[in-house]
Write a protein that holds these residues in place. Sequence first.
Motif, mmCIF file in Angstrom:
data_model
loop_
_atom_site.group_PDB
_atom_site.id
_atom_site.type_symbol
_atom_site.label_atom_id
_atom_site.label_comp_id
_atom_site.label_asym_id
_atom_site.label_seq_id
_atom_site.Cartn_x
_atom_site.Cartn_y
_atom_site.Cartn_z
ATOM 1 N N ASP A 132 0.885 -1.155 0.000
ATOM 2 C CA ASP A 132 0.000 0.000 0.000
ATOM 3 C C ASP A 132 0.925 1.208 0.000
ATOM 4 N N ALA A 133 0.958 1.936 -1.079
ATOM 5 C CA ALA A 133 1.918 3.036 -1.245
ATOM 6 C C ALA A 133 1.669 4.213 -0.307
ATOM 7 N N SER A 134 0.449 4.399 0.142
ATOM 8 C CA SER A 134 0.083 5.611 0.879
ATOM 9 C C SER A 134 0.972 5.945 2.072
ATOM 10 N N PRO A 135 1.180 5.030 3.010
ATOM 11 C CA PRO A 135 1.989 5.427 4.167
ATOM 12 C C PRO A 135 3.413 5.806 3.785
ATOM 13 N N TYR A 136 3.949 5.174 2.759
ATOM 14 C CA TYR A 136 5.313 5.467 2.334
ATOM 15 C C TYR A 136 5.399 6.806 1.607
ATOM 16 N N LEU A 137 4.351 7.134 0.854
ATOM 17 C CA LEU A 137 4.315 8.443 0.184
ATOM 18 C C LEU A 137 4.236 9.569 1.210
ATOM 19 N N PHE A 138 3.315 9.414 2.158
ATOM 20 C CA PHE A 138 3.151 10.456 3.180
ATOM 21 C C PHE A 138 4.398 10.586 4.036
ATOM 22 N N ALA B 247 11.026 6.046 -3.782
ATOM 23 C CA ALA B 247 12.008 5.258 -4.535
ATOM 24 C C ALA B 247 12.993 4.595 -3.577
ATOM 25 N N ALA B 248 13.445 5.332 -2.566
ATOM 26 C CA ALA B 248 14.371 4.758 -1.584
ATOM 27 C C ALA B 248 13.718 3.599 -0.836
ATOM 28 N N PHE B 249 12.442 3.764 -0.467
ATOM 29 C CA PHE B 249 11.724 2.678 0.209
ATOM 30 C C PHE B 249 11.662 1.441 -0.678
ATOM 31 N N LEU B 250 11.215 1.609 -1.939
ATOM 32 C CA LEU B 250 11.058 0.450 -2.823
ATOM 33 C C LEU B 250 12.400 -0.210 -3.124
ATOM 34 N N TYR C 217 13.284 -2.160 -0.102
ATOM 35 C CA TYR C 217 12.436 -3.350 -0.015
ATOM 36 C C TYR C 217 12.961 -4.432 -0.962
ATOM 37 N N HIS C 218 13.278 -4.025 -2.194
ATOM 38 C CA HIS C 218 13.825 -4.972 -3.173
ATOM 39 C C HIS C 218 15.128 -5.584 -2.667
ATOM 40 N N GLU C 219 15.972 -4.758 -2.096
ATOM 41 C CA GLU C 219 17.264 -5.248 -1.607
ATOM 42 C C GLU C 219 17.096 -6.246 -0.457
ATOM 43 N N ARG C 220 16.185 -5.943 0.457
ATOM 44 C CA ARG C 220 15.980 -6.813 1.620
ATOM 45 C C ARG C 220 15.252 -8.111 1.281
ATOM 46 N N HIS C 221 14.246 -8.035 0.432
ATOM 47 C CA HIS C 221 13.363 -9.188 0.219
ATOM 48 C C HIS C 221 13.528 -9.880 -1.131
ATOM 49 N N ARG C 222 14.144 -9.227 -2.079
ATOM 50 C CA ARG C 222 14.350 -9.798 -3.414
ATOM 51 C C ARG C 222 13.070 -10.403 -3.999
ATOM 52 N N PRO C 223 11.988 -9.619 -4.045
ATOM 53 C CA PRO C 223 10.737 -10.190 -4.571
ATOM 54 C C PRO C 223 10.844 -10.473 -6.067
ATOM 55 N N VAL D 68 8.002 5.271 -10.779
ATOM 56 C CA VAL D 68 9.087 4.596 -10.062
ATOM 57 C C VAL D 68 8.720 3.135 -9.827
ATOM 58 N N ALA D 69 7.510 2.879 -9.367
ATOM 59 C CA ALA D 69 7.078 1.494 -9.111
ATOM 60 C C ALA D 69 7.186 0.660 -10.387
ATOM 61 N N ARG D 70 6.698 1.203 -11.490
ATOM 62 C CA ARG D 70 6.774 0.465 -12.770
ATOM 63 C C ARG D 70 8.224 0.254 -13.192
ATOM 64 N N ALA D 71 9.047 1.282 -13.033
ATOM 65 C CA ALA D 71 10.454 1.179 -13.434
ATOM 66 C C ALA D 71 11.187 0.105 -12.643
ATOM 67 N N LEU D 72 10.746 -0.133 -11.414
ATOM 68 C CA LEU D 72 11.372 -1.156 -10.577
ATOM 69 C C LEU D 72 10.707 -2.522 -10.747
ATOM 70 N N GLY D 73 9.854 -2.645 -11.762
ATOM 71 C CA GLY D 73 9.274 -3.935 -12.096
ATOM 72 C C GLY D 73 7.986 -4.283 -11.383
#
Length: 146
Positions: A22-28, A53-56, A59-65, A109-114
């Motif tokens: 849910d992007a909202s809390p991270y955006l705010f 972008a830093a959050f995503l 997240y990618h670095e920690r969880h490798r989804p 940003v979300a789309r660019a990160l897959g």
Amino acid sequence: MDPGPPLPHDARVPPTVLHLVDASPYLFRAYFALPESIVDARGRPANAVRGFAAFLLGYHERHRPTHIGVAFDQSLTTSFRNELFPAYKADRGLPPPELEAQIDGCRRVARALGAVEWADRRYEADDLIAAACHHLVRAGRAARAP
């Protein structure tokens, strides 16, 4: 009968594990935590985009989804809940215009990160995530949220 929230367009063949955000809390959080001096090349505010972008990326670095979906709120005043209860979130103000202007950048940003990203004028991000989870559970798959 209301068919419910739409699924992301790639949900027809669900992965084994879909990470849902849910992007909202991270955006705010990014908008209010980072300085307004962060601007893009045209001088427009970009603090929410940078923080999101830093959050995503983190997240990618920690969880490798392998599969990730990001839901955005687009129904702040048009949610089905407003029809059921007109006072729904009536005491909550709308996001500042400077933050609203950055939402499309965050979606890019979300789309660019897959990530598959989606929003709907009738349903909030958490409704979209719940619909995706329901679909995944029915398909015998799993979802993970941060």
